[in-house]
Design a protein around this motif. Structure first.
Motif, short mmCIF file in Angstrom:
data_model
loop_
_atom_site.label_atom_id
_atom_site.label_comp_id
_atom_site.label_asym_id
_atom_site.label_seq_id
_atom_site.Cartn_x
_atom_site.Cartn_y
_atom_site.Cartn_z
N VAL A 9 0.83 -15.98 -24.61
CA VAL A 9 0.78 -15.65 -23.18
C VAL A 9 -0.49 -14.88 -22.88
N LEU A 10 -1.23 -15.32 -21.87
CA LEU A 10 -2.38 -14.60 -21.34
C LEU A 10 -1.99 -14.02 -19.99
N HIS A 11 -2.15 -12.71 -19.80
CA HIS A 11 -1.69 -12.08 -18.57
C HIS A 11 -2.51 -12.52 -17.36
N ARG A 12 -3.85 -12.44 -17.45
CA ARG A 12 -4.80 -12.93 -16.46
C ARG A 12 -4.91 -12.08 -15.19
N ASP A 13 -4.17 -10.98 -15.10
CA ASP A 13 -4.30 -10.16 -13.89
C ASP A 13 -4.08 -8.68 -14.21
N ILE A 14 -4.75 -8.22 -15.25
CA ILE A 14 -4.63 -6.81 -15.65
C ILE A 14 -5.49 -5.96 -14.73
N LYS A 15 -4.86 -5.04 -14.04
CA LYS A 15 -5.56 -4.17 -13.08
C LYS A 15 -4.65 -2.97 -12.82
N PRO A 16 -5.19 -1.89 -12.26
CA PRO A 16 -4.37 -0.69 -12.02
C PRO A 16 -3.13 -0.94 -11.18
N GLU A 49 -17.50 -14.16 -18.35
CA GLU A 49 -17.53 -15.57 -18.72
C GLU A 49 -16.76 -16.44 -17.73
N LEU A 50 -15.88 -15.83 -16.94
CA LEU A 50 -15.09 -16.61 -15.99
C LEU A 50 -15.82 -16.92 -14.70
N VAL A 51 -16.89 -16.15 -14.42
CA VAL A 51 -17.57 -16.28 -13.12
C VAL A 51 -19.02 -16.72 -13.26
N LYS A 52 -19.35 -17.35 -14.39
CA LYS A 52 -20.71 -17.86 -14.56
C LYS A 52 -21.00 -18.89 -13.47
N PRO A 53 -22.18 -18.79 -12.84
CA PRO A 53 -22.53 -19.79 -11.83
C PRO A 53 -22.54 -21.20 -12.40
N LYS A 54 -22.96 -21.32 -13.65
CA LYS A 54 -22.99 -22.62 -14.31
C LYS A 54 -22.08 -22.59 -15.54
N ASP A 55 -21.24 -23.57 -15.65
CA ASP A 55 -20.40 -23.76 -16.83
C ASP A 55 -19.56 -22.53 -17.16
N PRO A 56 -18.68 -22.08 -16.29
CA PRO A 56 -17.79 -20.97 -16.61
C PRO A 56 -16.88 -21.31 -17.79
N GLU A 57 -16.54 -20.33 -18.56
CA GLU A 57 -15.72 -20.53 -19.75
C GLU A 57 -14.25 -20.32 -19.42
N PRO A 58 -13.35 -20.87 -20.23
CA PRO A 58 -11.92 -20.69 -19.97
C PRO A 58 -11.47 -19.26 -20.26
N TYR A 59 -10.35 -18.89 -19.67
CA TYR A 59 -9.76 -17.57 -19.89
C TYR A 59 -9.15 -17.52 -21.29
N THR A 60 -9.46 -16.45 -22.04
CA THR A 60 -8.96 -16.30 -23.41
C THR A 60 -8.39 -14.90 -23.59
N GLU A 61 -7.92 -14.62 -24.80
CA GLU A 61 -7.43 -13.28 -25.12
C GLU A 61 -8.54 -12.25 -24.91
N ALA A 62 -9.78 -12.63 -25.21
CA ALA A 62 -10.91 -11.72 -25.02
C ALA A 62 -11.08 -11.36 -23.54
N SER A 63 -10.69 -12.27 -22.65
CA SER A 63 -10.79 -11.98 -21.21
C SER A 63 -9.78 -10.91 -20.81
N ASP A 64 -8.57 -10.97 -21.38
CA ASP A 64 -7.58 -9.91 -21.14
C ASP A 64 -8.11 -8.56 -21.63
#
Length: 519
Positions: free
Chosen positions: A149-156, A194-209
């Protein structure tokens, strides 16, 4: 949101005009008032009429055509994610139901603010408090990531605070490996580069969390977003794009390591845990530091020593004679009682992990350290135990800490009661509610000391109903308020596990710091 305060991102907590509390929703829940809401749901405070428990109920409100999935799929997705990530640092899900075309999730009600609310009202956290919170959130992410499971919305706004405990909530846009379709997007400012690259954004991963966790820790230490609004899109130098956490002290390398642009070079969960542990151990350090390159693991483990105390005393300008007397006293205490030891003289190994035990039944008011590899045993709402307790397990060992209230006897009395209870369970005519056991033996209860207080140790051996043999070592400490703290380590009774278990018991006992102990 699952607390009694308004959401960071949605509706107010004012009661809606329609009458509430009269109708039973889902056959058992009375809605009391609205707590808040976001893009995919509305949350209500409610009472479970069957067991008289306060709960939070989330109603799935986002029209399915907006996200390309049905409301049933959204309900199932969030429930699966919450269940897969089950952990003491993840809000618990109790029930789900459908009614009048709506979809509802019944969750644990957290009586506390969100991290965002806490920062707005109280300002930045201390390094120790932020480190402790970071470790708890890492536990939540570890549990989620192990289950795919990737949470994808970790914030305060999605972190609830209950005393010293932080809980991760709102898995509404989580991605589950078995159900790869994504809905929604991470909130701006908490989405990795990596998620907001103007060119070729990368997929969401554990590192993104983990990057989002770094942004949360930065905000916890500064009360400011690391990347306000869309600033993450501007510039090539990370130091130009976010506000360095200048007051983070020993947390600085952790924050910088997690906010690394390159997900391949970003700190892993294991490295972040090590850094947070070091930062927690250095929690008394209050000197601001400039950000450092994330190549090192962080400051070395330090314990407050006489040099640091001299420095603090000098800053306080205490008279010289008082300083001298205090230093002599502290030096004497240091000789008589080594740091990190109890009255047995046992030492706590440097790689052990501090824990603040939590229980579904209430606070335990204690801290302890456990060896690497031990996992906190989750306690669900179905627990019928009368007393707060926490368990940490690494097969074949178990560490358990319990607090019993309104005890009238001494520590030795409680130890004797426990020994007699095990002996009764081992008799052929035993007919009680607990598991029947056999081959029960026990050494005489040993009266001892815990940091100047009377204590007792029980040593019990038995065979359980499945034929497995066990040895229990248990420390009993009763304070003046009548609270009995019971620290137990269970282990096999034969070498080499018995020797390892004895070392674990001695180390945990040395690390144990109990609340409400009067000197």
């Amino acid at each position: 949101m699952v607390n009694g305060n308004a959401s960071d991102v949605g509706e107010s907590s004012e009661d809606p005009p329609e009458p509430l509390g009269r109708r039973l929703h889902g056959g058992r829940y009375r809605l009391l008032h609205r707590l808040g809401g976001g893009g995919f749901g509305m949350v209500w405070k409610a009472r479970d009429a069957e067991i008289s428990r306060m709960v939070a109920i989330k109603e799935i409100t986002r029209p399915h055509e907006d996200v390309g999935v049905t409301a049933d799929e959204m309900l199932a997705r969030e429930v699966r994610a919450l269940a897969a990530a089950e952990c003491p640092s993840v809000v618990r899900v109790y029930d789900t139901f459908r009614e009048d075309g709506g979809r509802f999730i019944v969750m644990e009600l957290i009586d506390g603010p969100t991290l965002g609310e806490r920062l707005r009202s109280g300002g930045p956290m201390s390094p120790a408090g932020a480190s402790r919170m970071g470790l708890q959130l890492l536990d939540a992410l570890d549990a989620a990531h192990r289950s795919g499971v990737l949470h994808r919305d970790i914030k305060p706004a999605n972190i609830m605070l209950r005393g010293d405990q932080a809980l991760l909530t709102d898995f509404g846009i989580a991605r589950i490996s078995a159900h790869p379709v994504q809905i929604g997007s991470p909130t701006w400012g908490y989405g990795a580069p990596e998620l907001v690259k103007p060119k070729d954004p990368e997929p969401y991963t554990e590192a993104s969390d983990l990057w989002a966790l770094g942004a949360v820790l930065h905000e916890a230490m500064t009360a400011k977003q690391a990347y306000p609004e869309y600033s993450i899109l501007i510039g090539d130098d990370p130091s130009e794009r976010h506000t360095p956490a200048l007051r983070a002290g020993a947390l600085t390398p952790v924050i910088e390591g997690l906010l690394c642009d390159d997900p391949g070079q970003r700190w892993t969960a294991a490295r972040a845990r090590d850094g947070l542990m070091r930062a927690l151990a250095n929690g008394l350090v209050d000197t601001p530091q400039q950000p450092t390159a994330p190549d090192g693991v962080g400051p070395t483990l330090r314990r407050p020593g006489l040099a640091g105390l001299r420095s603090k005393i000098r800053r306080a300008r205490v008279p010289v004679l008082a300083v001298t007397a205090l230093l002599v006293l502290l030096a004497t205490v240091a000789v008589l009682r080594p740091w990190g030891s109890d009255d047995t003289g046992a030492q706590v190994p440097g790689d052990w992990l501090p824990r603040t035990p939590h229980s579904a039944m209430g606070p335990i008011d204690a801290t302890l350290s456990v060896p690497p590899g031990f996992t906190e045993w989750p306690q669900g709402p179905e627990s019928n135990d009368k007393w707060p307790e926490a368990k940490y397990v690494r097969d074949p060992f178990r560490i358990q800490l319990r607090r019993q209230t309104r005890i009238r006897g001494t520590s030795a009395d409680e130890a004797d009661k426990t020994v007699n209870s095990y002996r009764a369970r081992g008799k052929a005519d035993y007919s009680g509610k607990e598991e029947r056991i056999s081959a029960v033996t026990a050494r005489p209860v040993a009266e001892t000391q815990y940091r100047g207080h009377a204590a007792a140790v029980a040593d019990i051996r038995y065979t359980d109903s499945g034929g497995k043999k066990w040895r229990l070592l248990e420390l009993f400490v009763v304070n003046r308020d009548g609270d009995c703290y019971r620290l137990q380590v269970a282990m096999p009774p034969t070498a080499p596990q018995a020797d390892q278990g004895q070392e674990i018991f001695d180390g945990v006992r040395a690390s144990l710091d109990l609340g409400h102990m009067e000197t």
